[in-house]
Design a protein around this motif. Structure first.
Motif, PDB file in Angstrom:
ATOM      1  N   THR A 247     -54.483 -36.804  65.428  1.00 36.23           N
ATOM      2  CA  THR A 247     -53.436 -37.634  64.839  1.00 36.23           C
ATOM      3  C   THR A 247     -52.216 -37.674  65.756  1.00 36.23           C
TER       4      THR A 247
ATOM      5  N   ARG B 254     -49.838 -35.617  65.876  1.00 37.62           N
ATOM      6  CA  ARG B 254     -48.597 -35.223  65.223  1.00 37.62           C
ATOM      7  C   ARG B 254     -47.950 -34.050  65.944  1.00 37.62           C
ATOM      8  N   LYS B 255     -46.651 -34.131  66.083  1.00 40.85           N
ATOM      9  CA  LYS B 255     -45.896 -33.105  66.802  1.00 40.85           C
ATOM     10  C   LYS B 255     -44.552 -32.978  66.103  1.00 40.85           C
ATOM     11  N   LEU B 256     -44.102 -31.752  65.918  1.00 31.99           N
ATOM     12  CA  LEU B 256     -42.863 -31.527  65.178  1.00 31.99           C
ATOM     13  C   LEU B 256     -41.870 -30.735  66.019  1.00 31.99           C
TER      14      LEU B 256
ATOM     15  N   ALA C 268     -46.099 -26.008  59.418  1.00 37.67           N
ATOM     16  CA  ALA C 268     -46.641 -27.002  60.351  1.00 37.67           C
ATOM     17  C   ALA C 268     -47.713 -26.372  61.236  1.00 37.67           C
TER      18      ALA C 268
ATOM     19  N   THR D 199     -45.827 -27.464  67.322  1.00 36.75           N
ATOM     20  CA  THR D 199     -44.494 -27.242  66.758  1.00 36.75           C
ATOM     21  C   THR D 199     -43.565 -26.562  67.764  1.00 36.75           C
TER      22      THR D 199
ATOM     23  N   SER E 103     -39.451 -33.413  73.330  1.00 38.70           N
ATOM     24  CA  SER E 103     -39.470 -33.982  71.977  1.00 38.70           C
ATOM     25  C   SER E 103     -40.020 -35.413  71.957  1.00 38.70           C
TER      26      SER E 103
ATOM     27  N   ALA F  37     -42.193 -36.845  69.053  1.00 39.06           N
ATOM     28  CA  ALA F  37     -42.244 -35.851  67.973  1.00 39.06           C
ATOM     29  C   ALA F  37     -41.417 -36.286  66.774  1.00 39.06           C
ATOM     30  N   GLN F  38     -41.815 -35.795  65.614  1.00 36.40           N
ATOM     31  CA  GLN F  38     -40.944 -35.902  64.447  1.00 36.40           C
ATOM     32  C   GLN F  38     -39.891 -34.829  64.623  1.00 36.40           C
ATOM     33  N   THR F  39     -38.635 -35.181  64.411  1.00 33.94           N
ATOM     34  CA  THR F  39     -37.557 -34.247  64.701  1.00 33.94           C
ATOM     35  C   THR F  39     -36.717 -33.963  63.458  1.00 33.94           C
ATOM     36  N   LEU F  40     -36.489 -32.685  63.209  1.00 37.15           N
ATOM     37  CA  LEU F  40     -35.655 -32.266  62.089  1.00 37.15           C
ATOM     38  C   LEU F  40     -34.449 -31.528  62.633  1.00 37.15           C
TER      39      LEU F  40
END
Lengths: 104, 169
Positions: free
Chosen positions: B18, B20-22, B44, B51, B161, B164-167
């Motif tokens: 997928t 996905r990377k956080l 995660a 992550t 990043s 990536a999804q970033t928080l």
């Protein structure tokens, strides 16, 4: 709840495929469940599985990875090796248990 | 053996597939603000998601070996505690509220910060420290938790990043 037929037996599972009744599990079934998700079980896998099942029977809930390490003595890193990518979920599935509910 | 094609099998799709990377940026140094990033990172990693945690400014408290085991919770000025500031500002109140929060966390069997970092590190999480913060605080890698992979610049952070999804916490 779906009923799956594996090894000629009727096994109660949830929508995702996790067993809903741990007593329907045995080690032969574990091998079949492992095959379902592309895993081949070694003795070390079975050690982790047996601990998870004993702990679940005693505590009423599936151990988290942290509990597997602190109480069971299975290092987190090793569990990632045995059950790649999603160790808690894969271990629960193969052990015939529900997914852990804790956040950590 | 019975055919298993009618058996529901959980979808353990690899996050690799997928993509996905956080990335979680931890910028706060209080006990209550340290946990959200660590809990999410741990979750995660358990889902097979790549992550990274980037510690910046006060977030250094979480990875500074001198402070990581001794983060504090300050109740004063926090309306969610529903306690009057006149009381929470009294001497000793920060120690008391920190002690209470630590107990609540321990009761849930959530690890303390250093052990939590060990868990994240062992799960394959990547830990990074901010160059500017390190320079400001005159800290080097020797002062930081051993699992921190490096002190990196804002530009390096942009590279890691990417996608990536970033928080930001």
């Amino acid at each position: 709840m779906p009923v799956a037929t594996m090894l000629g037996r009727e096994i109660h599972v949830d929508e995702e495929g996790f067993l809903t009744d741990p007593s329907e599990w045995d080690e032969e079934l574990a091998k079949q469940l492992a095959t379902n998700i592309g895993l081949e079980l070694t003795d070390r896998h079975f050690e982790a599985i047996r601990f998870a099942r004993e702990d679940q029977a005693a505590q009423g809930e599936t151990p988290t990875l942290r509990r597997m390490q602190t109480v069971g003595g299975f290092p987190t890193k090793e569990l990632f090796g045995l059950f790649p990518k999603k160790p808690a979920k894969k271990l629960s599935y193969v052990a015939g248990l529900q997914k852990p509910v804790g956040c950590v | 053996m019975t055919a298993t094609d009618t058996v529901p099998v959980p979808s353990f799709d690899d996050a690799d597939e997928t993509g996905r990377k956080l990335v979680i940026i931890c910028s706060k140094g209080s006990l209550d603000m340290a946990y959200p990033g660590l809990v999410l990172a741990n979750a995660a990693l358990g889902e097979g998601i790549e992550t990274h945690i980037f510690f910046t400014f006060w977030g250094f408290e979480i990875i500074n070996t001198k402070t990581m085991g001794d983060l504090k919770f300050v109740a004063m000025g926090n309306p969610a505690t529903h306690m009057p500031n006149a009381v929470m500002g009294l001497p000793g109140m920060t120690a008391l509220s920190t002690k209470m929060m630590r107990k609540q966390i321990a009761d849930l069997d959530i690890p303390e910060i250093p052990e939590f970092l060990d868990l994240i590190h062992a799960s394959g999480g990547h830990l990074w420290a901010c160059r500017m913060s390190a320079d400001m605080m005159k800290l080097t890698e020797d002062d930081l938790y051993e699992g921190v992979e490096g002190i990196i610049s804002a530009t390096d952070f942009m590279e890691l990043s990417e996608g990536a999804q970033t928080l930001f916490i």
